[in-house]
Design an enzyme around this catalytic site. Sequence first.
Site: not given
Length: 318
Positions: A44, A49, A78, A111
């Site tokens: 994930d 990120y 996301k 997200h």
Amino acid sequence: MAKYLKFLNGYRMPSVGLGTYGLTGESCKRTVDEALSLGYRHFDTAVSYRNEKDIGETLCLAQKQDRIQREDVFITTKIPSIYLSPEDVKYCVRESLDNLKVTYLDLLLIHNPWGLRNKGDGNFKPVNDEGQLDFVHYDLTETWKSLENLVNSGSVRSIGMSNFSVPQIERILLNCKIKPSNIQLECHAYYQQRKIKQYCDLKSITLSAYGPLGSPDRPEHHRLEKHTVLLDEQVIRHIASDYRKTPAQILLRFLIQNGFAVLPKSQNYNRMKENINLFDFNISAMDMGKIQGLDKGVKYFIFESFKHHPEFLDGEHF
Ligand code: A2P
């Protein structure tokens, strides 16, 4: 108990995935590689990120080494709040596919429901002249249409949302051609998300829990004095010792028995191993009841800076 959750569209997602928030660079590559050796097949990530490249390189190398094939792994990413306009969604997904070195994504999520201005500089937290987050109120049903187009063009298999509340999910459901397969949200024994779970069960939408261990390593701005440490909870510790399992395994197994997928994060080999070894025991109905009793509304992720955003629905996001 299910090692996979099945989506309405027929695809299936491994019930345990590796959360990768906070992992970048060499430590990300090492962790993902170790996770693969331990049997993790669900990763994930998110554009924000900033680790898609690291994950993509690691998975690609593993494919070259014949350790996995693309079809064996399930990859979620996301779309960040700055890319919620239809054109930006397309751009963003092209980049993600490139970074992850894949031709399709298994699951693509919006997200957050709260949009931010895309200033073209890749800053995920743009501010306005007053130094406040630069909010934009995107029509989420339009954003959703772009996700549907990506499914139709074959670059994404399944779509969903993260941090959405029931009225927002409902708005999408009432206006969509392709239904969401999955909602990702903070969920753990102290914050069991019963309302949204009940709603999603009715609509056959699966749920994934982030922060399932109470996220002890969450950033400072998500810490409040009243927050107690979930992994230290006595009820969990007692049950863990009865079952000769660790508190983390009890917390994760509890969610899995409740029908959630779990996305624990760890950079430690032994803990990653614990976190995926959840299928050789069963928590009894009585002990499940005790854990259900811990649902005290402790939310570890606080989105305080979004509370004046029009999509920040009162009482739904705390
Ligand atoms: P570490 O990376 O050192 O293992 P969450 O998934 O709820 O966000 O929690 C992630 C945090 O929990 C990380 O700090 C991680 O530290 C820690 N953690 C992960 N797995 C375990 C485990 N099995 N036992 C104890 N702590 C864990």
